[in-house]
Each structure stands twice: as structure tokens, then as C-alpha cells.
Design an enzyme around this catalytic site. Structure first.
Site, PDB file in Angstrom:
ATOM      1  N   THR A   1      29.557  -2.450  47.037  1.00 20.96           N
ATOM      2  CA  THR A   1      28.964  -3.711  47.006  1.00 20.96           C
ATOM      3  C   THR A   1      29.601  -4.251  45.801  1.00 20.96           C
ATOM      4  OG1 THR A   1      27.050  -5.025  46.739  1.00 20.96           O
ATOM      5  CG2 THR A   1      26.839  -2.722  46.089  1.00 20.96           C
TER       6      THR A   1
ATOM      7  N   SER B   1      16.591  -0.992  48.821  1.00 18.62           N
ATOM      8  CA  SER B   1      17.964  -0.947  48.422  1.00 18.62           C
ATOM      9  C   SER B   1      17.816  -0.287  47.139  1.00 18.62           C
ATOM     10  CB  SER B   1      18.147  -2.602  47.758  1.00 18.62           C
ATOM     11  OG  SER B   1      19.422  -2.650  47.265  1.00 18.62           O
ATOM     12  N   SER B   2      19.032  -0.118  46.332  1.00 20.64           N
ATOM     13  CA  SER B   2      19.350   0.600  45.080  1.00 20.64           C
ATOM     14  C   SER B   2      19.714  -0.224  44.157  1.00 20.64           C
ATOM     15  CB  SER B   2      20.229   1.865  45.136  1.00 20.64           C
ATOM     16  OG  SER B   2      19.530   2.934  46.212  1.00 20.64           O
TER      17      SER B   2
HETATM   18  N1  GLU Z   1      23.293  -1.242  50.489  1.00 18.85           N
HETATM   19  C1  GLU Z   1      23.151  -0.510  49.204  1.00 18.85           C
HETATM   20  C2  GLU Z   1      21.923  -0.994  48.475  1.00 18.85           C
HETATM   21  O1  GLU Z   1      21.216  -2.057  48.674  1.00 18.85           O
HETATM   22  C3  GLU Z   1      24.392  -1.154  48.277  1.00 18.85           C
HETATM   23  C4  GLU Z   1      25.618  -0.616  48.992  1.00 18.85           C
HETATM   24  C5  GLU Z   1      26.255  -0.314  47.955  1.00 18.85           C
HETATM   25  O2  GLU Z   1      26.270  -0.261  46.650  1.00 18.85           O
HETATM   26  O3  GLU Z   1      27.757  -0.155  48.372  1.00 18.85           O
HETATM   27  O4  GLU Z   1      21.462  -0.414  47.511  1.00 18.85           O
END
Ligand code: GLU
Length: 614
Positions: A421, A484-485
């Protein structure tokens, strides 16, 4: 110095031979900025600053700041530009979390722009109706309509600008629209990420026309345009985000999810999704209170659930607080790192057991962030020995900060969050600060470009647990946000900004943010050193995943003295060998700031300031 763009690396702009836009190829060069910036990982100065993974995105923010825009205007400009130049990580097909420090009020506010599950999503959405068995995670779920959540990014930009910005959405989108019209220079990371997605992208003519022109990934040094996205940005600028969530574009998004436009000959199954135009019309970005913990005199603000970022970073800090980490770090770095690794394992056990979308499950946010709970969890750290993993979750109903409470039972689900991300940090001359993490989940999201619109749809619903279990706070439910993280974090000292930071990296985001914080606060590193330092991530697994440089430096001591075992992240030489791609700004208290991006990871990021000297 010519502006080379993040991706150019050693390739000069002179090598930019062709423009690639669908099938059109003609000689040209990439978008030119008024002020052609040099790509640097660290910049110190005054009057506003930005750090992103990409020089075009940072230049967009600096342009806005120079013209009198504020941090929120600049953050939207940078994020929209990342939607052009980092389209496999972020864009209006995805979601994210926006954290804002308002200099006037001294308050931290947040926006939850996370994707939501469609209303018609059933409990067994991840079961293949044809076989009655779970879909494979890859390729079935990642390249599918099933995993596409209702996007929140466009609504986040509009809300942020309305609440705190000074520009209209149309003006904030202008720099990104210009980059989409004029093109950007492709670098080796973009080329590699396209190659890695070749099979998925080939399955959709709308995607392959844009990103595999002539059947191949755009060459390093070529210029890639995205006129469809430029038109979409103009549409949003002219009509506001109603043009995204209602009307023809919403119809096209819903149709694309329900009937993914795949080629007849692809071998990929591409299950259909459930999103309707009603889901889009009903999407709401949420104003949220931030999470808050105090840590050694600093006030640490983060993102509340639906992200687990704020509670997990905060809890881990509370677990570390009772230990004399600064002293330990000075005399015995492996001992300090042992505490860091054990603290995150404990916090991840609690994350798994308790954290989901608070609109659907009772998340004990207060207990998780209570320093008394953290103190009690700290009892589980043996200063001389790594616990056997997974460790169990704590009891949020019954704690008093003492060391005699038996842990509650917990189950551990598989970690299916992907690692790509993007993140950005912006400040302005008034002292406002934005920390913003946005994503489309997987590198390349669902792989599906909405035909004629120039953006990829997310596959964020894979962040739900893929096995449905009533006891799991992160089970899939209609209208719910997947856990999410993402951990955009702003740290204040005596009420003033001290540090803002965030990172991509799936669930490693949490440990990257935490490790960077303790590097800076406890280990006495400068902010540049704190970001660059080798990373390790213990997410309650038997083996610690770490960058090779971390293993080389500390692996032997941590193994022989404490019993930690290590697995190298990814394969050396690939981007997966790196954990995170952080950005940060440190505030020195006299108007001077240091903006920091990665010096090496993902090819290095781009930090810029408005004025290098007062
Ligand atoms: N989908 C992940 C989240 O919301 C983030 C994806 C990523 O950092 O690559 O934590």
C-alpha cells in the site's frame, strides 16, 4: 538537476523514449514540474514538508504548499498523484485512513475511509458455490469481484478538504490530473510489479490495455499516461464525489464487480461479486476519535478500529512502558529488541481476539489502550527468554495490572493481509500535519480496471478472515469494514507535533511503526536512522520475520541468548525482502522540520521541504 521521478533510478529522463497509453506510443517526456526537484530521502527546512514513496507525488504536494495550500490540500494532491504513479498500491478504487493534527485547536482528528462489504454479501461469500469448498486465496479470491469492497478514497479526499482544506476537490486534483495527462516515467519497480501481475492483468482487456500495452509491461524509462484517469479526476473535480458514488460511474463500478470483464480465454476463475449501486450510494466516510496512549512523556495518536493499527501500536507501547528500554538499549541492544519482539507478539494475540469493525463487534478499545492492561500484559514477558508462540490473548474483562491472571484462550487465524500500500506525511507553515495511509490491498488490487475509467478496484475484503467463525471479530458481514493494520500515527510532545509517521506492509505496518517509534524515542536514533534501520516483525508466530540486515546484526545474540528464531523476509534481491516503506516528519520545535523517506527500500522515497532555509 532534472526531475527524474522516483522510478527512474539510474536511468535519465533522456531515456524516456515513448509514451504509453493504451496502444498509443509516441515520443515524449514525462510531466514537468515548475520547480524540478531532486529526489532525496531526507529534507530539512521550513514552511511545510512532504514525504512519500514517489517524487511526482511529493512534487505535487510541494507545489500546492508553495501556492498557499495547507497540509490537507497537499496530502490530497499527493494521494491523487500516487493514484497515477503508484496505481498498484493506491487509488480511488481503494480506501485508507487519514489522521490530521489541527494546529489551531491542538487536536488530532481522523477519518476512516475504509472499504465496506456490500449489503448482499453472504456469510459464505468465500465458499465456491460450485464446489461447496472455500475458494483458494490465490488466484480465486485475490482476482475476483467477491473481494472488492465499496471504495472509500474519493469520499475521504472530499471530506478532508471540506473539513480542513482550503482548496476545492477540483483544484486539489489538478496536479495529479496533469501527471495522468502528460505521463510519468516508468522505473524498475513499476516494471517489475507489472510483470508480476501479468497473468492477472491479461485477464481483463481494460487492465491490459492500460498496463500491458502491446502485451508487455511498460519498459523502464518509458512514459506512461492515463488519460482515462485524468478524465475521471476531472469528473470528480467538476461534479464532486456524487459522480463516483451515484450515476453512470457507480453503475459501471457495480457492473464490473458483479460481472468482471474478463477475457474468454483466461484460465483465472474470477468469481463474481455482490456490489450494487445502492452500496456505493450508501458509502460513508467516518469521522473518528483517534486512539491515544502516553509513552515516556509523548502523546501517541493513531487510528481507531476498524483499523487495528492504533490499538495494537498503543498496546505494545503500554506493554513496553514499564521496562527501562532507553537504558537497556544503551547497554544491551539485543535485550531491548527482545522486549520489542515479545511486546508485539502479545499485542497481536489481543488484536486477533478482540479487534474488528466496532459497528459490528464489541471492540474493547479502552481496555486494549489502558496502561494497566498493558502493565499486566508486560508480566508475560520473560526478560531472559522468548515465549513459545503463539502466545495467548489477555483477559480484557478482568485485569488489575498485577502478574497473576491466567491468560484467556485464543485462536489464531492465518494472516492473509498483503504487503503493499502507500503512505504519506505532510506538514504546512501553519503547523498542521497529515499522516495518511491508503491502499487497494494486494499489489495490483483485484487486477480489474473499471473499463474506460483508469483505476483498479481493490481486493480489500480479503482482509476479513477467510474462514467464517461467529467468535471471530473479523468475520465477513454485510456493510462491515475488514480489519486493517494501517497505522498512520502522530506523536505530540507537550501538545506540539514531535513526529508523524506511517508505512505500508500489511500487518507488518504495525511493527514498522512501533519499531521506528522506539528507535527514535528509546534507542536515541535520529529520525533518518530510525526509518532506515533494519526491521524485524514478530506477529505472534513461531519465527520472527526479519530483514537480512537485522538477522546479520542481531540474529545470533537474539537466538543464543533468548531463543528467538528468524526467517528472512522474502528472497534477497526482491522487494519482498524489505519490510515496509515508511515516511515520517520530525518537528524540531523552532519551525524547522525533517522529512524522511526510505533511503533504499522500494527504490527509495522522496522527501521535500518548501524552504531549505528560513
Ligand atoms: N490491506 C492492508 C491493511 O489494511 C494493507 C495492505 C498493505 O499494506 O499492503 O492493513
Amino acid at each position: 538537476m532534472p526531475h527524474l521521478g522516483r522510478r527512474v533510478g539510474a536511468i535519465t529522463a533522456a531515456l524516456a523514449m515513448s509514451v504509453t497509453s493504451g496502444a498509443i506510443m509516441s515520443p515524449a517526456s514525462a510531466h514537468k514540474w515548475d520547480d524540478e526537484p531532486e529526489k532525496k530521502a531526507t529534507a530539512t527546512g521550513y514552511g511545510g514538508a512532504v514525504s512519500t514513496v514517489d517524487a511526482d507525488a511529493s512534487a505535487a504536494a510541494i507545489t500546492v504548499l508553495r501556492k498557499g495550500g495547507n497540509a490537507v490540500d497537499a496530502a490530497v494532491a499527493a494521494a491523487a498523484t500516487l493514484g497515477v504513479t503508484e496505481p498498484y498500491s493506491a487509488g480511488i478504487g481503494g480506501g485508507g485512513y487519514f489522521v490530521y493534527y489541527d494546529a489551531k485547536s491542538g487536536e488530532v482528528h481522523t477519518l476512516d475511509g475504509r472499504e465496506t462489504a456490500p449489503a448482499a454479501v453472504p456469510n459464505d461469500a468465500f465458499i465456491d458455490p460450485a464446489t461447496g469448498k472455500p475458494y483458494n486465496f490465490s488466484p480465486e479470491l485475490v482476482t475476483s469481484g467477491v473481494s472488492v469492497g465499496v471504495p472509500g478514497t474519493a469520499a475521504t479526499w472530499e471530506r478532508a478538504l471540506k473539513r480542513w482544506g482550503s482548496l476545492s476537490l477540483g483544484d486539489a486534483l489538478k496536479p495529479a490530473t496533469e501527471v495522468a495527462d502528460n505521463g510519468f516515467t516508468v522505473d524498475s519497480t513499476f516494471n517489475l510489479q507489472t510483470e508480476e501481475n501479468r497473468v492477472r492483468f491479461s485477464a481483463f482487456p481494460s487492465t491490459s490495455e492500460l498496463y500491458l500495452p502491446g502485451g508487455a509491461a511498460p519498459a523502464v524509462g518509458s512514459v506512461l499516461k492515463n488519460p482515462d484517469l485524468a478524465d475521471t479526476y476531472r469528473l470528480l473535480g467538476d461534479e464532486g464525489t456524487d459522480a463516483f458514488y451515484k450515476g453512470p460511474l457507480a453503475e459501471e463500478i457495480a457492473a464490473t464487480v458483479q460481472q468482471p470483464p474478463k477475457t474468454a480465454d483466461t484460465a483465472l476463475p474470477v468469481p463474481k461479486g455482490f456490489m450494487t449501486t445502492k452500496d456505493l450510494a450508501k458509502y460513508k466516510v467516518l469521522n473518528q476519535d483517534p486512539t491515544h496512549v502516553s509513552y515516556r512523556g509523548y502523546d501517541v495518536y493513531g487510528m481507531a478500529p476498524s483499523s487495528s493499527g492504533g490499538t495494537t501500536v498503543g498496546e505494545a507501547l503500554n506493554i513496553l512502558a514499564p521496562f527501562e528500554l532507553p537504558d537497556l538499549a544503551a547497554t544491551d541492544r539485543p535485550a531491548a529488541l527482545h522486549h520489542y519482539l515479545e511486546a508485539t507478539a502479545l499485542a497481536f494475540a489481543d488484536r486477533a481476539k478482540y479487534v474488528g469493525d466496532p459497528k459490528f463487534v464489541d471492540v474493547p478499545t479502552e481496555a486494549l489502550l489502558d496502561d494497566v492492561f498493558g502493565k499486566e500484559r508486560a508480566c508475560k514477558i520473560d526478560p531472559l527468554k522468548a515465549a513459545s508462540k503463539p502466545v495467548k490473548a489477555g483477559d480484557v474483562e478482568n485485569y488489575d495490572g498485577t502478574c497473576d491472571v491466567a491468560p484467556a484462550a485464543a485462536s489464531e487465524g492465518p494472516d492473509t493481509e498483503n504487503i503493499n500500500t502507500t503512505n504519506l506525511t505532510v506538514s504546512d507553515k501553519w503547523g498542521n500535519v497529515v499522516e495518511y495511509t491508503l491502499t487497494i490491498e494486494q499489489t495490483g488490487g483485484s487486477g480489474i480496471v473499471v473499463p474506460g475509467r483508469g483505476f483498479i478496484l481493490n481486493n480489500e475484503l480479503t482482509d476479513f478472515s477467510t474462514v467464517y467463525d461467529e467468535a471471530d471479530p473479523n468475520r465477513i458481514q454485510p456493510g462491515k469494514r475488514p480489519r486493517s493494520s494501517m497505522s498512520p500515527t502522530i506523536v505530540l510532545k507537550d501538545g506540539d507535533p514531535f513526529l508523524a509517521l506511517g508505512s505500508p506492509g500489511g500487518s507488518t505496518i504495525i511493527t514498522t511503526v512501533l519499531q521506528t517509534l522506539i528507535n527514535r524515542i528509546d534507542f536515541g536514533m535520529s529520525v533518518e536512522e530510525a526509518v532506515a534501520a533494519p526491521r524485524a516483525t514478530q506477529r505472534n508466530t513461531a519465527s520472527v520475520i526479519a530483514e537480512q540486515a537485522f538477522i546479520d546484526q542481531y540474529g545470533t545474540d537474539l537466538k543464543s541468548q533468548y531463543g528467538h528464531t528468524f526467517t528472512a523476509a522474502g528472497t534477497p534481491g526482491t522487494s519482498a525482502a524489505e519490510i515496509g516503506a515508511a515516511t515520517a516528519i520530525e518537528f524540531h520545535g523552532d519551525g524547522r522540520v525533517t522529512a524522511v523517506a526510505e533511503p533504499e527500500r522500494r527504490g527509495g522515497g522522496s522527501a521535500m521541504v518548501v524552504k531549505p532555509a528560513r
